[in-house]
Design an enzyme around this catalytic site. Structure first.
Site, PDB file in Angstrom:
ATOM      1  N   HIS A   1      53.165  27.511  21.071  1.00 23.85           N
ATOM      2  CA  HIS A   1      52.475  28.209  22.159  1.00 23.85           C
ATOM      3  C   HIS A   1      52.501  27.393  23.458  1.00 23.85           C
ATOM      4  O   HIS A   1      52.589  26.175  23.423  1.00 23.85           O
ATOM      5  CB  HIS A   1      51.020  28.471  21.777  1.00 23.85           C
ATOM      6  CG  HIS A   1      50.857  29.466  20.673  1.00 23.85           C
ATOM      7  ND1 HIS A   1      50.233  29.181  19.496  1.00 23.85           N
ATOM      8  CD2 HIS A   1      51.259  30.765  20.577  1.00 23.85           C
ATOM      9  CE1 HIS A   1      50.243  30.250  18.710  1.00 23.85           C
ATOM     10  NE2 HIS A   1      50.859  31.228  19.343  1.00 23.85           N
ATOM     11  N   GLY A   2      52.401  28.089  24.571  1.00 28.12           N
ATOM     12  CA  GLY A   2      52.205  27.413  25.846  1.00 28.12           C
ATOM     13  C   GLY A   2      53.496  27.114  26.591  1.00 28.12           C
ATOM     14  O   GLY A   2      54.576  27.586  26.210  1.00 28.12           O
TER      15      GLY A   2
ATOM     16  N   ASP B   1      45.284  39.200  17.846  1.00 30.34           N
ATOM     17  CA  ASP B   1      46.210  38.068  17.776  1.00 30.34           C
ATOM     18  C   ASP B   1      45.475  36.861  17.180  1.00 30.34           C
ATOM     19  O   ASP B   1      44.388  36.499  17.649  1.00 30.34           O
ATOM     20  CB  ASP B   1      46.694  37.770  19.209  1.00 30.34           C
ATOM     21  CG  ASP B   1      47.849  36.784  19.253  1.00 30.34           C
ATOM     22  OD1 ASP B   1      48.562  36.648  18.243  1.00 30.34           O
ATOM     23  OD2 ASP B   1      48.047  36.167  20.330  1.00 30.34           O
TER      24      ASP B   1
ATOM     25  N   HIS C   1      56.098  34.035  17.270  1.00 25.28           N
ATOM     26  CA  HIS C   1      55.077  33.594  18.218  1.00 25.28           C
ATOM     27  C   HIS C   1      55.691  32.548  19.150  1.00 25.28           C
ATOM     28  O   HIS C   1      56.757  32.001  18.876  1.00 25.28           O
ATOM     29  CB  HIS C   1      53.893  32.965  17.466  1.00 25.28           C
ATOM     30  CG  HIS C   1      52.997  33.985  16.834  1.00 25.28           C
ATOM     31  ND1 HIS C   1      51.704  34.199  17.247  1.00 25.28           N
ATOM     32  CD2 HIS C   1      53.217  34.878  15.839  1.00 25.28           C
ATOM     33  CE1 HIS C   1      51.170  35.156  16.514  1.00 25.28           C
ATOM     34  NE2 HIS C   1      52.064  35.585  15.648  1.00 25.28           N
ATOM     35  N   GLY C   2      54.983  32.285  20.237  1.00 26.88           N
ATOM     36  CA  GLY C   2      55.437  31.230  21.148  1.00 26.88           C
ATOM     37  C   GLY C   2      56.792  31.540  21.755  1.00 26.88           C
ATOM     38  O   GLY C   2      57.639  30.658  21.870  1.00 26.88           O
TER      39      GLY C   2
HETATM   40  O1  TD4 Z   1      50.034  34.436  20.036  1.00 24.46           O
HETATM   41  N1  TD4 Z   1      50.470  34.165  21.275  1.00 24.46           N
HETATM   42  C1  TD4 Z   1      49.515  34.263  22.395  1.00 24.46           C
HETATM   43  C2  TD4 Z   1      48.447  33.236  22.272  1.00 24.46           C
HETATM   44  C3  TD4 Z   1      47.385  33.490  23.318  1.00 24.46           C
HETATM   45  C4  TD4 Z   1      46.241  32.526  23.206  1.00 24.46           C
HETATM   46  O2  TD4 Z   1      45.214  33.053  23.979  1.00 24.46           O
HETATM   47  P1  TD4 Z   1      43.851  32.259  24.150  1.00 24.46           P
HETATM   48  O3  TD4 Z   1      44.054  31.272  25.268  1.00 24.46           O
HETATM   49  O4  TD4 Z   1      42.875  33.334  24.493  1.00 24.46           O
HETATM   50  O5  TD4 Z   1      43.533  31.583  22.828  1.00 24.46           O
HETATM   51  C5  TD4 Z   1      51.787  33.784  21.450  1.00 24.46           C
HETATM   52  O6  TD4 Z   1      52.498  33.585  20.471  1.00 24.46           O
HETATM   53  C6  TD4 Z   1      52.316  33.628  22.869  1.00 24.46           C
HETATM   54  O7  TD4 Z   1      53.281  32.597  22.994  1.00 24.46           O
HETATM   55  P2  TD4 Z   1      53.669  31.983  24.449  1.00 24.46           P
HETATM   56  O8  TD4 Z   1      55.041  31.394  24.265  1.00 24.46           O
HETATM   57  O9  TD4 Z   1      53.681  33.088  25.432  1.00 24.46           O
HETATM   58  O10 TD4 Z   1      52.658  30.919  24.777  1.00 24.46           O
HETATM   59 ZN    ZN Z   2      50.703  33.134  18.651  1.00 28.34          ZN
END
Ligand code: TD4
Ligand code: ZN
Ligand code: CA
Length: 309
Positions: free
Chosen positions: A180-181, A82, A211-212
């Site tokens: 994200h987050g 990822d 993503h996100g």
């Molecule tokens: O790509 N992701 C996951 C990102 C994970 C980051 O991990 P680190 O803390 O190890 O860097 C997403 O798109 C997830 O999205 P979300 O909505 O679940 O935050």
């Molecule tokens: Zn992501």
């Protein structure tokens, strides 16, 4: 039962009303919870590893844990990097046996993103590994309402078409308003579905990635907070928006934050209710079950991927 690329999974998902869940993994309990859910739902599955996860758990452990998960369940699984930020980490993951990698060149200018992505595609494809790239920037919380910044940061459909043609990438992560987050929107959640449809129309054969995509369900935030957490103002992508995206070319939906919340809520609850207990299995076991329930909910009710293996 084997590690598989995302190719066949996406080919199946592309013109149907479901998407494949891609869940982030960092340790054994998370992997076990996810694969048990996918097994019971008979769903296709992508397990993904961030640079941070690689650093935390070490690649050898993660690869062996995923191999163990396949042995235990008989599932085919795609093991995916990822947000790989450069050629080097993508190459390392290919060499470690990952079946899919993401090269995230979205922070670079368009031409440099193309160059970098092409370099990874060349190496990965020579080793039978599929590649995801990203074009456009995921929104920061403040950006969402302003139309100007939307056009500056969201994926431009014509560029997406040019990018895919020039790189030969297998799938493309698009920026349409997610981030994200746990803090995705300040006001009303908004995703630019017009833009998504336009992209899908221009590159109908390219699986798109969201993503996100965590929903940040209020009940889980509340549960975290009930046991001493402090997560105010969290807001995610409504579940019906994920279902809509799955109809417009989105084949892969990334979920991490919702797993973190489910796991942490359970651990907080256990430790609060059993302050004298210090056996890790007593709180990691329920945490694993919470991950499983969350993933099962996603597969069944949000991704519509039950029985699609
Ligand atoms: O790509 N992701 C996951 C990102 C994970 C980051 O991990 P680190 O803390 O190890 O860097 C997403 O798109 C997830 O999205 P979300 O909505 O679940 O935050
Ligand atoms: Zn992501
Ligand atoms: Ca779909």
């Amino acid at each position: 039962m084997a590690l598989v690329t995302t190719k066949d999974m996406f080919a199946k998902a592309l013109n149907s009303d479901y998407a494949v869940g891609a869940f982030n993994v960092n340790n054994m309990e998370i992997i076990q919870g996810i694969v048990e859910a996918a097994q019971e739902e008979n769903a296709p599955l992508i397990l993904q590893v961030s640079a941070g996860a690689r650093k935390y758990a070490k690649p050898a452990y993660l690869v062996k844990l995923v191999e163990a998960a396949m042995l235990d369940t008989g599932l085919d699984i795609a093991l995916h990097l990822d947000h790989g930020e450069d050629f080097d980490i993508c190459k390392k993951c290919v060499d470690d046996g990952f079946s899919s990698v993401m090269i995230d060149g979205s922070k670079h200018p368009f031409e440099e993103n193309i160059r970098l992505t092409k370099e990874v595609v060349e190496y990965a494809h020579a080793h039978g590994v599929s590649v995801e790239a990203e074009l456009g920037k995921l929104a920061g919380v403040e950006d969402n309402i302003k139309v100007d910044s939307r056009n500056a940061t969201f994926t431009v459909p014509e560029e997406a078409a040019e990018f895919v043609a020039k790189t030969g990438v297998d799938s493309l992560a698009v920026a349409i308003g997610t981030s994200h987050g746990a803090y995705k929107f300040k006001g009303e959640p908004y995703l630019d579905f017009e833009r998504l449809q336009e992209i899908h129309k221009l590159i109908p054969d390219t699986p798109l990635v969201l993503h996100g995509a965590s929903t940040v369900l209020p009940e889980f935030v509340a549960k975290c907070n009930e046991y001493g957490g402090d997560i105010p103002g969290a807001q995610g992508v409504p579940e019906d928006m994920i279902r809509t995206a799955a109809k417009y070319g989105v084949c892969k939906v990334n979920i991490d934050t919702d797993l973190r919340l489910a796991m942490t809520a359970e651990i907080r609850k256990y430790l609060t209710e059993h302050p004298a207990d210090f056996d890790p299995r007593k709180y990691l076991g329920p945490a694993r079950d919470a991950i499983k329930r969350m993933v099962q909910h996603k597969i069944r009710n949000v991704l519509n991927a039950s029985g699609k293996r």
